[in-house]
Design an enzyme around this catalytic site. Structure first.
Site, PDB file in Angstrom:
ATOM      1  N   LYS A   1     101.555  60.653  27.823  1.00 23.74           N
ATOM      2  CA  LYS A   1     101.458  59.182  27.653  1.00 23.74           C
ATOM      3  C   LYS A   1     100.001  58.814  27.316  1.00 23.74           C
ATOM      4  O   LYS A   1      99.288  59.642  26.765  1.00 23.74           O
ATOM      5  CB  LYS A   1     102.006  58.475  28.889  1.00 23.74           C
ATOM      6  CG  LYS A   1     103.423  58.977  29.246  1.00 23.74           C
ATOM      7  CD  LYS A   1     104.147  58.168  30.276  1.00 23.74           C
ATOM      8  CE  LYS A   1     105.532  58.767  30.522  1.00 23.74           C
ATOM      9  NZ  LYS A   1     106.337  58.024  31.459  1.00 23.74           N
TER      10      LYS A   1
ATOM     11  N   GLU B   1     116.798  60.218  29.773  1.00 18.58           N
ATOM     12  CA  GLU B   1     115.789  59.687  30.691  1.00 18.58           C
ATOM     13  C   GLU B   1     116.279  58.363  31.266  1.00 18.58           C
ATOM     14  O   GLU B   1     116.037  57.289  30.668  1.00 18.58           O
ATOM     15  CB  GLU B   1     114.468  59.444  29.947  1.00 18.58           C
ATOM     16  CG  GLU B   1     113.801  60.701  29.452  1.00 18.58           C
ATOM     17  CD  GLU B   1     112.281  60.582  29.438  1.00 18.58           C
ATOM     18  OE1 GLU B   1     111.627  61.461  29.986  1.00 18.58           O
ATOM     19  OE2 GLU B   1     111.750  59.590  28.901  1.00 18.58           O
TER      20      GLU B   1
ATOM     21  N   GLU C   1     109.488  53.439  27.077  1.00 20.00           N
ATOM     22  CA  GLU C   1     108.276  52.604  27.094  1.00 20.00           C
ATOM     23  C   GLU C   1     107.997  52.018  25.715  1.00 20.00           C
ATOM     24  O   GLU C   1     107.503  50.897  25.598  1.00 20.00           O
ATOM     25  CB  GLU C   1     107.088  53.438  27.613  1.00 20.00           C
ATOM     26  CG  GLU C   1     107.218  53.692  29.108  1.00 20.00           C
ATOM     27  CD  GLU C   1     106.619  55.004  29.594  1.00 20.00           C
ATOM     28  OE1 GLU C   1     105.851  55.627  28.856  1.00 20.00           O
ATOM     29  OE2 GLU C   1     106.944  55.395  30.739  1.00 20.00           O
TER      30      GLU C   1
ATOM     31  N   GLY D   1     108.980  57.443  36.619  1.00 24.50           N
ATOM     32  CA  GLY D   1     107.816  57.044  37.407  1.00 24.50           C
ATOM     33  C   GLY D   1     108.147  56.429  38.750  1.00 24.50           C
ATOM     34  O   GLY D   1     107.284  55.822  39.390  1.00 24.50           O
TER      35      GLY D   1
ATOM     36  N   ASN E   1     104.877  64.969  28.556  1.00 19.73           N
ATOM     37  CA  ASN E   1     104.532  63.730  27.860  1.00 19.73           C
ATOM     38  C   ASN E   1     103.346  63.118  28.602  1.00 19.73           C
ATOM     39  O   ASN E   1     103.509  62.531  29.666  1.00 19.73           O
ATOM     40  CB  ASN E   1     105.750  62.784  27.879  1.00 19.73           C
ATOM     41  CG  ASN E   1     105.440  61.420  27.281  1.00 19.73           C
ATOM     42  OD1 ASN E   1     104.365  61.220  26.700  1.00 19.73           O
ATOM     43  ND2 ASN E   1     106.367  60.480  27.421  1.00 19.73           N
TER      44      ASN E   1
ATOM     45  N   HIS F   1     110.992  56.570  23.102  1.00 21.05           N
ATOM     46  CA  HIS F   1     110.824  56.584  24.563  1.00 21.05           C
ATOM     47  C   HIS F   1     111.046  55.167  25.099  1.00 21.05           C
ATOM     48  O   HIS F   1     110.709  54.185  24.435  1.00 21.05           O
ATOM     49  CB  HIS F   1     109.416  57.075  24.916  1.00 21.05           C
ATOM     50  CG  HIS F   1     109.247  57.353  26.366  1.00 21.05           C
ATOM     51  ND1 HIS F   1     109.044  56.354  27.283  1.00 21.05           N
ATOM     52  CD2 HIS F   1     109.289  58.513  27.061  1.00 21.05           C
ATOM     53  CE1 HIS F   1     108.962  56.898  28.491  1.00 21.05           C
ATOM     54  NE2 HIS F   1     109.096  58.207  28.388  1.00 21.05           N
TER      55      HIS F   1
ATOM     56  N   SER G   1     110.841  61.503  36.816  1.00 22.07           N
ATOM     57  CA  SER G   1     110.363  61.906  38.152  1.00 22.07           C
ATOM     58  C   SER G   1     110.538  63.388  38.478  1.00 22.07           C
ATOM     59  O   SER G   1     110.733  63.749  39.637  1.00 22.07           O
ATOM     60  CB  SER G   1     111.025  61.044  39.233  1.00 22.07           C
ATOM     61  OG  SER G   1     110.562  59.702  39.136  1.00 22.07           O
TER      62      SER G   1
ATOM     63  N   GLY H   1     106.734  63.588  32.758  1.00 21.60           N
ATOM     64  CA  GLY H   1     105.704  62.570  32.521  1.00 21.60           C
ATOM     65  C   GLY H   1     104.537  62.763  33.463  1.00 21.60           C
ATOM     66  O   GLY H   1     103.702  63.647  33.279  1.00 21.60           O
ATOM     67  N   GLY H   2     104.499  61.952  34.527  1.00 26.29           N
ATOM     68  CA  GLY H   2     103.378  61.930  35.467  1.00 26.29           C
ATOM     69  C   GLY H   2     102.884  63.308  35.894  1.00 26.29           C
ATOM     70  O   GLY H   2     101.668  63.573  35.867  1.00 26.29           O
TER      71      GLY H   2
HETATM   72  P1  13P Z   1     107.839  60.594  34.926  1.00 24.18           P
HETATM   73  O1  13P Z   1     107.985  62.106  34.972  1.00 24.18           O
HETATM   74  O2  13P Z   1     106.466  60.143  35.271  1.00 24.18           O
HETATM   75  O3  13P Z   1     108.914  59.921  35.689  1.00 24.18           O
HETATM   76  O4  13P Z   1     108.034  60.180  33.387  1.00 24.18           O
HETATM   77  C1  13P Z   1     109.099  60.690  32.689  1.00 24.18           C
HETATM   78  C2  13P Z   1     108.905  60.358  31.267  1.00 24.18           C
HETATM   79  O5  13P Z   1     108.842  59.188  30.906  1.00 24.18           O
HETATM   80  C3  13P Z   1     108.771  61.482  30.333  1.00 24.18           C
HETATM   81  O6  13P Z   1     108.858  61.062  29.020  1.00 24.18           O
END
Ligand code: 13P
Length: 239
Positions: free
Chosen positions: A10, A160, A90, A166, A8, A88, A202, A223-224
């Site tokens: 983002k 999640e 967010e 994050g 992802n 998600h 993470s 994510g990151g």
């Molecule tokens: P991180 O891997 O940065 O923690 O993000 C996870 C995420 O939100 C994937 O959708």
């Protein structure tokens, strides 16, 4: 069983980085698992026809029509999108999406043969108060309310935990496996189907080996670490 590894991205990456990202992914992935990359809408066409699938980070609750700024499920389908991340945390936090909105988005996906990756997860407070399972159950049943059983057999749930996104903090492997089984049981008793469960929060190159062999985890939502193609490839090739 093949695992699904979803990146992802983002709201990251600018146009000048897209070519390099795709080049690295195309030339370095060495895995039998399914890889899905979810870039921003504007880059989706660049990510098709490669050795991975493309997903969307969102979809409109509306069909094609006069809805300025929206992107419909039908449009995503026509752009060869296979998966859609729905709800998600967010989006729930910054765009106030709730279970009802998620339910509509899932329906739009299913009507257009897109596979929804439905996100659920507890907050730090809910975890501290031992409410994780209660919250996940309520959310899940509301989000999946009255869906057509025949259409949801491919549906994916992404667990999640919000406090793990994050932050570099992750649940223990046992906790993750336990929650994955819990989610599968809820969906099984409500819909008599075996749903796939991904873990996200993470995941990185140093912790993936702890999680990759979990029995009830069918893949990961990264994510990151998926923003750096070398790091993401390392995770993919490790699984
Ligand atoms: P991180 O891997 O940065 O923690 O993000 C996870 C995420 O939100 C994937 O959708």
């Amino acid at each position: 069983m093949k695992k699904i590894i979803v990146g992802n991205l983002k709201a990251n990456m600018n146009m000048d980085k897209v070519g390099d990202y795709i080049y690295t992914m195309n030339n370095s992935i060495n895995s039998d698992n399914e890889v899905v990359i979810c870039p921003s809408y504007i880059y989706i066409p660049f990510f098709t026809n490669e050795n991975f699938n493309v997903g969307s980070q969102n979809v409109s609750i509306y069909d094609n029509g006069a809805f300025t700024g929206e992107v419909s499920a039908e449009q995503l389908k026509s752009a060869r999108v296979k998966y859609v991340i729905v709800g998600h945390s967010e989006r729930r936090k910054y765009f106030h999406e709730n279970e009802r909105v998620m339910n509509i988005k899932i329906r739009k996906c299913l009507d257009n043969e897109l596979i929804p990756i439905v996100c659920i997860g507890e907050t730090k407070e809910e975890r501290i108060e031992f409410k994780t399972k209660q919250v996940l159950r309520m959310d899940l049943l509301e989000i999946l309310k009255d869906l057509d059983r025949d259409k949801i057999k491919d549906l994916i749930i992404a667990y999640e935990p919000i406090w793990a996104i994050g932050t570099g903090i992750v649940p223990s492997p046992k906790e993750i496996d336990d929650i994955a089984l819990f989610i599968k049981d809820i969906v099984k008793s409500a819909y008599k189907i075996n749903v796939k469960v991904l873990y996200g929060g993470s995941i990185n190159t140093t912790n993936i080996d702890k999680f990759k062999l979990l029995n009830d985890i069918d893949g990961f939502l990264v994510g990151g670490a998926s923003n750096n193609p070398n790091e993401f490839v390392q995770i993919i090739n490790e699984i």
